[in-house]
Design an enzyme around this catalytic site. Structure first.
Site, PDB file in Angstrom:
ATOM      1  CG  ASP A  96      40.331  56.405  40.315  1.00  0.00           C
ATOM      2  OD1 ASP A  96      40.014  55.210  40.366  1.00  0.00           O
ATOM      3  OD2 ASP A  96      40.902  56.935  39.338  1.00  0.00           O
ATOM      4  CG  ASP A 204      41.399  50.705  39.928  1.00  0.00           C
ATOM      5  OD1 ASP A 204      41.851  51.276  38.936  1.00  0.00           O
ATOM      6  OD2 ASP A 204      42.013  49.805  40.547  1.00  0.00           O
ATOM      7  CD  GLU A 261      40.556  50.225  34.972  1.00  0.00           C
ATOM      8  OE1 GLU A 261      41.593  50.389  34.338  1.00  0.00           O
ATOM      9  OE2 GLU A 261      40.556  49.779  36.136  1.00  0.00           O
ATOM     10  CG  HIS A 333      46.000  56.568  34.981  1.00  0.00           C
ATOM     11  ND1 HIS A 333      44.657  56.433  34.664  1.00  0.00           N
ATOM     12  CD2 HIS A 333      46.264  55.635  35.921  1.00  0.00           C
ATOM     13  CE1 HIS A 333      44.139  55.459  35.405  1.00  0.00           C
ATOM     14  NE2 HIS A 333      45.090  54.954  36.177  1.00  0.00           N
ATOM     15  CG  ASP A 334      46.223  52.494  33.774  1.00  0.00           C
ATOM     16  OD1 ASP A 334      47.054  52.915  34.599  1.00  0.00           O
ATOM     17  OD2 ASP A 334      45.085  52.093  34.091  1.00  0.00           O
TER      18      ASP A 334
HETATM   19  O1  TEU Z   1      44.130  49.522  35.920  1.00  0.00           O
HETATM   20  C1  TEU Z   1      43.680  48.251  35.623  1.00  0.00           C
HETATM   21  C2  TEU Z   1      44.301  47.491  34.505  1.00  0.00           C
HETATM   22  O2  TEU Z   1      43.956  46.349  34.363  1.00  0.00           O
HETATM   23  C3  TEU Z   1      45.304  47.989  33.551  1.00  0.00           C
HETATM   24  O3  TEU Z   1      44.888  49.026  32.786  1.00  0.00           O
HETATM   25  C4  TEU Z   1      46.594  48.186  34.283  1.00  0.00           C
HETATM   26  O4  TEU Z   1      46.975  49.506  34.219  1.00  0.00           O
HETATM   27  C5  TEU Z   1      47.747  47.390  33.752  1.00  0.00           C
HETATM   28  O5  TEU Z   1      48.465  48.205  32.913  1.00  0.00           O
HETATM   29  C6  TEU Z   1      47.482  46.160  33.011  1.00  0.00           C
HETATM   30  O6  TEU Z   1      48.488  45.999  32.063  1.00  0.00           O
HETATM   31  C7  TEU Z   1      43.694  50.122  37.095  1.00  0.00           C
HETATM   32  C8  TEU Z   1      44.324  51.491  37.241  1.00  0.00           C
HETATM   33  O7  TEU Z   1      43.859  52.322  36.216  1.00  0.00           O
HETATM   34  C9  TEU Z   1      45.808  51.331  37.260  1.00  0.00           C
HETATM   35  O8  TEU Z   1      46.477  52.563  37.268  1.00  0.00           O
HETATM   36  C10 TEU Z   1      46.160  50.520  38.481  1.00  0.00           C
HETATM   37  O9  TEU Z   1      47.524  50.233  38.475  1.00  0.00           O
HETATM   38  C11 TEU Z   1      45.385  49.220  38.554  1.00  0.00           C
HETATM   39  O10 TEU Z   1      44.010  49.359  38.245  1.00  0.00           O
HETATM   40  C12 TEU Z   1      45.435  48.667  39.958  1.00  0.00           C
HETATM   41  O11 TEU Z   1      44.715  49.486  40.827  1.00  0.00           O
END
Ligand code: TEU
Length: 560
Positions: A96, A204, A261, A333-334
């Site tokens: 990542d 990310d 992403e 994971h989100d």
């Molecule tokens: O996530 C970016 C993001 O915009 C979303 O998916 C976020 O998880 C949030 O839930 C919006 O509702 C990335 C990573 O995958 C996430 O785990 C991090 O928290 C975020 O960036 C910041 O680095």
């Protein structure tokens, strides 16, 4: 050389995968000890979420040192060992890369905040209070942008009287990519990891790195603070920066995978990002299909209409058919657990998890499997606020309850959409802590691990696990899966997802019943398909008849 077109990526969330030392948090040695699970599944690539030193304000996405490993997860030597073990199994390792922001505890930020004339001042976004206002006064923030984790996207640093921008938590200041020295420092760090042997990066929120440098106020009326994201999603220089990164880091290196992403990315932009001729990225994660069951915010729950899902994914398939490439995912994971969100995690859990896998993996693009998805792991039964750990959920609860929302209503949306659902420990076996740790897990193990676990799944030939294994094998052995064209069928059917894939004279029909009732797939050329070979799944009631939540792949050869 697009080897990743026939590859499948397995995502590991290190905190929750396997704990080797009993502190209740997963670690690198734990991952190494469980690699055979991933290898047996047949995955080609392992994507490792952040393991760098971090205050863990956002579970590792707040990095304080890009060239080391957090002691919670192990050491650089452990990382090298894991990398060697991954390579020894013929797999690749993608790490990542979080370079839209750092932790506020990163040395770069410490230096940047030390004074207004620090040589690193411009490595971050510093701005004085809004004209005519006193620093710290309500509304004095330089813009009206909201943080993704609630509250304003600006934090006042009293020592220098200026605010810094943080799109995520206040411990995640945004880097200023306008500064050439900062960009060079990032490229150098990336080359350092590639030289160590990693095989690419998952980047990310990399479509946030270019902001409109004028930092205008956001549009819309969401109260005092609005998103503002129109000024930083795919900003003016994002393609230029990614092309530069490609030249500086990736050019001349083979066998890598890069995936950006990109919340809010459009198909048109994704085509530019992933057009090989432009040399930016191999593929992107888009977010449309994981927002169809959400309203104005992610906490605003709406029922999912299957027609919308087909329209969205179908548009992405068509949009990247000629140029560019899709990545395919239901969860990470989100996101909540796929089977709970898009399927049925009750009576038909196993069938629904298999159907979702079949439908997704047979799309054109590179599929990503999130740890535990291959077991049909479900959302967690979070009872109270104290059961949650994620900063996004905790901040949202505090903000909305303070603003007068009904706490039970807020909790209900956290249970459905909260990111902790995906982060409960991996369920390895039926023992008390699911084989994840000998200590106290940092987030409670889902009690359903007594039934849903890797040991049981591997022993059962009809399990979700073995279904994933067969689908991955199919991608490796049937060229039509990776390279065939894609045609969506039955766009208006509210229950049946159906499409064909075709390469030369081989044609696949993929069917998924997204409902708890039996359904008939009223596809064109039904007679031909009724005579076709059943490649994936069973067809006890006939090739076009689907039981609740059932999925299937049929294969035919055309006479052309
Ligand atoms: O996530 C970016 C993001 O915009 C979303 O998916 C976020 O998880 C949030 O839930 C919006 O509702 C990335 C990573 O995958 C996430 O785990 C991090 O928290 C975020 O960036 C910041 O680095």
């Amino acid at each position: 050389m697009s080897w990743w077109k026939s590859a499948v990526v397995y995502q590991v969330y290190p905190r929750s995968f396997a704990d080797s030392d009993g502190d209740g948090i997963g670690d690198l040695a734990g991952i190494a000890s469980r690699l055979d699970h991933v290898a047996e599944l047949g995955a080609d690539v392992l994507w490792l979420c952040p393991v760098y030193p971090s205050p863990q304000d956002d579970a590792g996405y707040d990095i304080s040192d890009y060239r080391a490993i957090d002691s919670t997860f192990g050491t650089l030597a452990d990382f090298d060992r894991l990398l060697a073990e991954v390579h020894a199994r013929g797999m690749k390792l993608v790490t990542d890369l979080v370079v839209n922001h750092t932790s506020d505890e990163h040395a770069w930020f410490a230096e940047s905040r030390s004074s207004r004339d620090s040589p690193r001042r411009d490595w971050y976004w510093w701005r004085p209070p809004r004209a005519g206002m006193e620093a710290g006064a309500p509304g004095a923030e330089p813009t009206n942008w909201r943080s993704a984790f609630s509250g304003p996207a600006w934090e006042l640093d009293p020592a220098t009287g200026e605010y810094y921008l943080h799109i995520f938590s206040r411990k995640q200041p945004d880097l200023n990519w306008e500064t050439p020295e900062l960009r060079e420092a990032i490229y150098e760090m990336m080359r350092w990891w590639l030289e160590r042997g990693v095989d690419g990066f998952r980047m990310d929120v990399v479509n946030f790195i270019s902001k409109d440098p004028a930092l205008p106020d956001g549009r819309g009326d969401g109260g005092a603070f609005v998103s503002g994201s129109e000024h930083y999603i795919c900003g003016p220089r994002v393609h230029e920066f990614l092309a530069e990164m490609h030249r500086e880091v990736f050019a001349g290196r083979d066998g890598l995978l890069t995936v950006g992403e990109m919340p809010g990315v459009t198909v048109e932009d994704a085509r530019l990002f992933t057009d090989p001729a432009r040399a930016e990225l191999d593929m992107v994660f888009q977010f449309e299909h994981v927002q169809l069951d959400q309203g104005a915010t992610k906490w605003d729950l709406r029922p999912l209409a299957l027609r919308d899902l087909k329209a969205s994914l179908g548009r992405w398939q068509a949009g990247l058919a000629e140029r560019g490439w899709n990545s395919l995912y239901w969860g990470n994971h989100d996101q909540p657990r796929a089977v709970s969100r898009f399927g049925d995690d009750g009576e038909h859990r196993v069938r629904a998890a298999k159907m979702l896998a079949t439908v997704l993996q047979m799309h054109r693009g590179t599929p990503y499997v999130y740890q535990g998805e291959e077991l049909g792991m479900t959302n967690a039964p979070f009872a109270r606020l104290e059961d949650f750990r994620d900063i996004e959920s905790l901040n949202h609860y505090a903000e909305s309850v303070a603003a007068g929302a009904d706490p039970e209503h807020v909790l209900a949306s956290l249970r459905r959409m909260g990111r902790d659902n995906a982060r409960t420990p991996m369920q390895w076996d039926a023992s008390e802590r699911a084989g994840f740790t000998t200590g106290t897990p940092w987030l409670a193990v889902n009690p359903n691990h007594v039934e849903i676990n890797a040991e049981a799944a591997r022993a059962d030939p009809d399990s979700v696990f073995h279904h994933y294994r067969r689908l991955i094998e199919l991608r490796h052995s049937e060229p039509v899966v990776a390279h065939g064209d894609f045609t969506m069928l039955l766009p208006d059917d509210e229950r049946v997802y159906a499409f064909t894939r075709r390469l030369g004279d081989v044609e696949l029909l993929v069917l998924g019943n997204f409902s708890g009732a039996a359904a008939e797939a009223a596809v064109p050329s039904g007679e031909r398909w009724r005579a076709a070979e059943v490649l994936v799944g069973e067809a006890p009631d006939g090739p076009l008849s689907l039981r609740p939540w059932e999925g299937r792949v049929l294969k035919a050869r055309s006479a052309r």
